[in-house]
Write a protein that holds these residues in place. Structure first.
Motif, mmCIF file in Angstrom:
data_model
loop_
_atom_site.group_PDB
_atom_site.id
_atom_site.type_symbol
_atom_site.label_atom_id
_atom_site.label_comp_id
_atom_site.label_asym_id
_atom_site.label_seq_id
_atom_site.Cartn_x
_atom_site.Cartn_y
_atom_site.Cartn_z
ATOM 1 N N LEU A 224 0.956 -1.275 -0.002
ATOM 2 C CA LEU A 224 -0.154 -0.203 0.026
ATOM 3 C C LEU A 224 0.793 1.418 -0.139
ATOM 4 C CD1 LEU A 224 -2.690 1.389 0.046
ATOM 5 C CD2 LEU A 224 -2.803 0.804 2.777
ATOM 6 N N ARG A 225 1.926 1.228 0.882
ATOM 7 C CA ARG A 225 2.645 2.376 0.831
ATOM 8 C C ARG A 225 3.369 2.546 -0.634
ATOM 9 N NH1 ARG A 225 6.111 0.435 4.637
ATOM 10 N NH2 ARG A 225 7.910 0.075 3.273
ATOM 11 N N ARG A 226 3.830 1.663 -1.206
ATOM 12 C CA ARG A 226 4.524 1.698 -2.572
ATOM 13 C C ARG A 226 3.621 2.275 -3.659
ATOM 14 N NH1 ARG A 226 9.395 0.008 -3.437
ATOM 15 N NH2 ARG A 226 10.213 -1.713 -2.077
ATOM 16 N N VAL A 227 2.148 1.969 -3.644
ATOM 17 C CA VAL A 227 0.971 2.567 -4.471
ATOM 18 C C VAL A 227 0.988 3.893 -4.036
ATOM 19 C CG1 VAL A 227 -1.371 2.568 -4.804
ATOM 20 C CG2 VAL A 227 0.017 0.313 -4.541
ATOM 21 N N LEU A 228 0.784 4.335 -2.818
ATOM 22 C CA LEU A 228 0.747 5.781 -2.393
ATOM 23 C C LEU A 228 1.876 6.525 -2.838
ATOM 24 C CD1 LEU A 228 -0.690 5.469 1.175
ATOM 25 C CD2 LEU A 228 -1.932 6.018 -0.849
ATOM 26 N N LEU A 229 3.110 5.949 -2.609
ATOM 27 C CA LEU A 229 4.190 6.778 -3.176
ATOM 28 C C LEU A 229 4.393 7.166 -4.565
ATOM 29 C CD1 LEU A 229 7.030 5.028 -0.838
ATOM 30 C CD2 LEU A 229 5.975 7.374 -0.593
ATOM 31 N N LEU A 230 3.967 6.139 -5.449
ATOM 32 C CA LEU A 230 4.046 6.421 -6.950
ATOM 33 C C LEU A 230 2.977 7.237 -7.065
ATOM 34 C CD1 LEU A 230 4.933 5.537 -9.701
ATOM 35 C CD2 LEU A 230 3.289 4.007 -9.760
ATOM 36 N N GLY A 231 1.709 7.104 -6.479
ATOM 37 C CA GLY A 231 0.583 8.131 -6.856
ATOM 38 C C GLY A 231 0.853 9.627 -6.434
ATOM 39 N N TRP A 232 1.776 9.691 -5.539
ATOM 40 C CA TRP A 232 2.179 11.095 -5.141
ATOM 41 C C TRP A 232 3.197 11.717 -6.026
ATOM 42 C CZ3 TRP A 232 2.203 9.310 0.855
ATOM 43 C CH2 TRP A 232 0.732 9.424 1.137
ATOM 44 N N ALA A 233 4.214 10.783 -6.243
ATOM 45 C CA ALA A 233 5.640 11.162 -6.850
ATOM 46 C C ALA A 233 5.280 11.668 -8.421
ATOM 47 C CB ALA A 233 6.670 10.107 -6.947
ATOM 48 N N VAL A 234 4.388 11.071 -8.943
ATOM 49 C CA VAL A 234 4.187 11.588 -10.401
ATOM 50 C C VAL A 234 3.319 12.949 -10.484
ATOM 51 C CG1 VAL A 234 2.879 10.835 -12.414
ATOM 52 C CG2 VAL A 234 4.197 9.119 -11.294
ATOM 53 N N PRO A 235 2.455 12.914 -9.713
ATOM 54 C CA PRO A 235 1.780 14.486 -9.852
ATOM 55 C C PRO A 235 2.877 15.582 -9.462
ATOM 56 C CG PRO A 235 0.246 12.933 -8.925
ATOM 57 C CD PRO A 235 1.628 12.350 -9.052
ATOM 58 N N MET A 236 3.490 15.361 -8.083
ATOM 59 C CA MET A 236 4.562 16.118 -7.522
ATOM 60 C C MET A 236 5.617 16.578 -8.672
ATOM 61 S SD MET A 236 7.186 15.596 -4.287
ATOM 62 C CE MET A 236 8.194 14.685 -5.141
ATOM 63 N N LEU A 237 6.095 15.600 -9.250
ATOM 64 C CA LEU A 237 7.084 16.131 -10.208
ATOM 65 C C LEU A 237 6.738 16.560 -11.366
ATOM 66 C CD1 LEU A 237 9.514 13.234 -9.565
ATOM 67 C CD2 LEU A 237 9.849 15.525 -8.853
ATOM 68 N N GLY A 238 5.214 16.149 -11.912
ATOM 69 C CA GLY A 238 4.668 16.698 -13.011
ATOM 70 C C GLY A 238 4.125 17.926 -13.050
ATOM 71 N N VAL A 239 4.012 18.634 -12.033
ATOM 72 C CA VAL A 239 3.242 19.695 -12.019
ATOM 73 C C VAL A 239 4.320 21.216 -12.422
ATOM 74 C CG1 VAL A 239 1.823 19.392 -10.318
ATOM 75 C CG2 VAL A 239 4.063 20.231 -9.410
ATOM 76 N N ALA A 240 5.658 20.872 -12.809
ATOM 77 C CA ALA A 240 6.522 21.904 -12.895
ATOM 78 C C ALA A 240 5.963 22.868 -13.964
ATOM 79 C CB ALA A 240 7.821 21.341 -13.431
ATOM 80 N N PRO A 241 5.430 22.369 -15.381
ATOM 81 C CA PRO A 241 4.806 23.338 -16.378
ATOM 82 C C PRO A 241 3.853 24.204 -15.969
ATOM 83 C CG PRO A 241 5.044 20.723 -16.914
ATOM 84 C CD PRO A 241 5.354 21.039 -15.765
ATOM 85 N N GLU A 242 2.942 23.759 -14.860
ATOM 86 C CA GLU A 242 1.836 24.448 -14.392
ATOM 87 C C GLU A 242 2.634 25.560 -13.425
ATOM 88 O OE1 GLU A 242 -1.763 22.373 -13.306
ATOM 89 O OE2 GLU A 242 -0.688 20.516 -13.607
ATOM 90 N N ALA A 243 3.402 25.171 -12.446
ATOM 91 C CA ALA A 243 4.027 26.028 -11.607
ATOM 92 C C ALA A 243 4.788 27.051 -12.294
ATOM 93 C CB ALA A 243 4.829 25.146 -10.234
ATOM 94 N N LEU A 244 5.229 27.043 -13.380
ATOM 95 C CA LEU A 244 6.233 27.619 -14.229
ATOM 96 C C LEU A 244 5.408 28.305 -15.446
ATOM 97 C CD1 LEU A 244 9.676 26.029 -13.680
ATOM 98 C CD2 LEU A 244 8.383 27.639 -12.453
ATOM 99 N N ALA A 245 4.319 28.253 -15.723
ATOM 100 C CA ALA A 245 3.412 28.711 -16.564
ATOM 101 C C ALA A 245 3.657 30.229 -16.920
ATOM 102 C CB ALA A 245 1.925 28.145 -16.708
#
Length: 414
Positions: A224-245
C-alpha cells in the motif's frame, strides 16, 4: 441497463444534487480563475517565480494538515451547516485578498488559510453525497463532480487569461468571493439539513492522536505504501509546467493569454486520457499500463529544453495529461492491497497526500526557477519523474499482484 447519459440524468433528476452540483460548478470555476489571477498578482508585485508558485503551494499544502487533522469535523457538525460556514468563510478570505492595499505577504497568508478551509468543505460534501444520492445514482453523481473539477481547470485557466486583459486580479478575486456566497445560498436553500449520528457512548480519541495513528498504520503496509508513493511522486514532479506557466509564457513573449492556454492544455489531456481509458481499456489492462502511462506524463516535458513555441508546448502538455490515466489502474491496485479496516483511511490519506505533494512540487519548481531557467527546470523534473516511475511502478504492481494472488489462494482454501 441504463446508458451512461441516462445514469447522469438520474443523478441530475435529484433536486438536492442539482443544488450541490450547481454550487460546485460556480465555486470551482470562481476558484480556478481566482487562483490564476492571484498568481499573476503576486508575480506582478514581486517579479519572483518562487513567490508566484507559492500561491499554488499555500492553497494545496494545507490539504495534508486539514485533510487529516480536521477531518473529524464532519462527524461533529451537521453537514449543510458546515458546508455553508466554509463557503462564507472562504468568501471573506477571498474578499480580503481582493482589497487593493493588501500586502503580498498578507495575501499569501490568506491563501494558506483559504487552503485550510477547502479540505473541510470537500470532506463534508463527500460525507453527505451518499445521502443526497442513495443507491445506484451515487456513482454517476460522483463522476459528474470529478468532471466539473477538470472542466473548471480547462475553461477557467483559459478564461483567466482573457479576463486579465480587461479586469484586474483584485476584481477577479472579488468575483471569487461572490461565487462562494452564491454557493452558500444554493446549499442553504437547495439542500435539507441532516443530523450527525450520535457517538456520545463511544470513546472519542484525541483528534491528533487518531489521525497520526491511522497514517502510521497505513504506511506500515508495504504494498500500500508503494502505491501511495507512486501516486504522489508522479503528480508532484509533473506539476512543474503549471507552476512555471507564467514565467515560461513570459520567456516566450506570450503574456497572460499564453499562460492561460498552457494551463488549460494539461487538464484537456487528463480528461481525454481518463475517458479513453474507461471506454477502451479493461480493468486488467488499466493495471498493466500503470508504468507506461505514468512515464507518458514526463516524456513530453523533456522537449521543454528546446523552448518550443506556445502552440507546440500546448500539444506537449495535452500528451503529458493523457498519462494521468495511470490513476485508474492505481486506484484499482490500492483497493486490492489495502486491508479492509484501513481502506477508508487509506483513501483519505491518498487524497490529502496528493494535494500536499503537488503543492510541494509547485514550491520546488518555483525555487529552482529562481536560479535556472524554466526551460531547464521542467526537463530536469521530468527526468526525476521517469526515475521515480522506474523505481516504484513495477514494484507497486508486482506487490499488488502477489497480494491479490495470495488473497485468491486463501479464498480457495476456505
Amino acid at each position: 441497463m441504463l446508458t451512461t447519459s441516462g445514469r447522469y440524468r438520474d443523478a441530475l433528476a435529484v433536486g438536492e444534487f442539482r443544488a450541490v452540483f450547481l454550487a460546485h460548478v460556480i465555486s470551482m470555476s470562481g476558484t480556478v480563475v481566482a487562483n490564476f489571477a492571484l498568481t499573476v498578482l503576486v508575480y506582478q508585485k514581486t517579479g519572483s517565480p518562487l513567490l508566484a508558485s507559492l500561491v499554488f503551494t499555500l492553497i494545496l499544502a494545507p490539504f495534508l494538515l486539514a485533510g487529516t487533522l480536521l477531518s473529524a469535523l464532519v462527524d461533529r457538525f451537521p453537514p449543510r451547516r458546515l458546508l455553508v460556514v466554509c463557503n462564507v468563510l472562504s468568501a471573506l478570505l477571498a474578499g480580503a485578498m481582493a482589497l487593493p492595499g493588501t500586502p503580498s505577504a498578507a495575501v499569501l497568508v490568506l491563501a494558506f488559510v483559504l487552503g485550510l478551509v477547502e479540505p473541510v468543505f470537500s470532506g463534508a460534501r463527500a460525507a453527505t453525497l451518499p445521502d443526497v444520492l442513495p443507491g445506484p445514482v451515487y456513482v454517476p453523481g460522483r463522476s459528474l463532480m470529478r468532471l466539473v473539477s477538470q472542466g473548471a481547470q480547462m475553461g477557467g485557466f483559459a478564461l483567466s487569461g482573457v479576463l486579465l486583459t480587461v479586469a484586474s486580479p483584485s476584481a477577479i478575486l472579488l468575483g471569487n468571493a461572490v461565487s462562494f456566497l452564491v454557493s452558500a445560498v444554493l446549499l442553504q436553500f437547495g439542500t435539507r439539513e441532516r443530523t450527525v449520528e450520535s457517538v456520545k457512548d463511544a470513546p472519542r480519541p484525541a483528534l491528533l492522536k487518531d489521525s497520526l495513528g491511522g497514517l502510521g498504520a497505513v504506511m506500515k503496509v508495504r504494498p500500500l505504501r508503494r502505491v501511495l508513493l507512486l501516486g504522489w511522486a508522479v503528480p508532484m514532479l509533473g506539476v512543474a509546467p503549471e507552476a512555471l506557466a507564467v514565467p515560461y509564457a513570459g520567456i516566450l513573449g506570450a503574456g497572460s493569454v499564453g499562460a492561460g492556454l498552457l494551463l488549460t492544455a494539461n487538464p484537456i489531456g487528463t480528461v481525454l486520457g481518463e475517458l479513453l481509458s474507461n471506454w477502451r481499456l479493461s480493468a486488467a489492462t488499466q493495471v498493466r499500463v500503470i508504468a507506461p502511462a505514468a512515464a507518458l506524463v514526463f516524456l513530453p516535458l523533456v522537449f521543454f529544453l528546446f523552448s518550443p513555441g506556445v502552440a507546440l508546448t500546448a500539444v506537449l502538455l495535452v500528451v503529458s495529461g493523457l498519462g494521468s490515466s495511470f490513476h485508474l489502474g492505481q486506484d484499482r491496485v490500492l483497493l486490492e492491497v489495502a486491508p479492509e479496516h484501513l481502506r477508508a483511511r487509506a483513501l483519505s490519506i491518498q487524497t490529502a497526500g496528493l494535494m500536499f505533494w503537488q503543492g510541494l512540487g509547485f514550491a520546488a519548481a518555483g525555487a529552482a526557477a529562481e536560479f535556472v531557467s524554466p526551460t531547464v527546470v521542467i526537463p530536469v523534473t521530468a527526468g526525476l519523474g521517469l526515475l521515480a516511475v522506474l523505481l516504484l511502478a513495477d514494484r507497486a504492481k508486482s506487490r499488488a499482484t502477489a497480494e491479490t494472488a495470495e488473497s485468491q489462494t486463501a479464498e480457495g482454501v476456505h
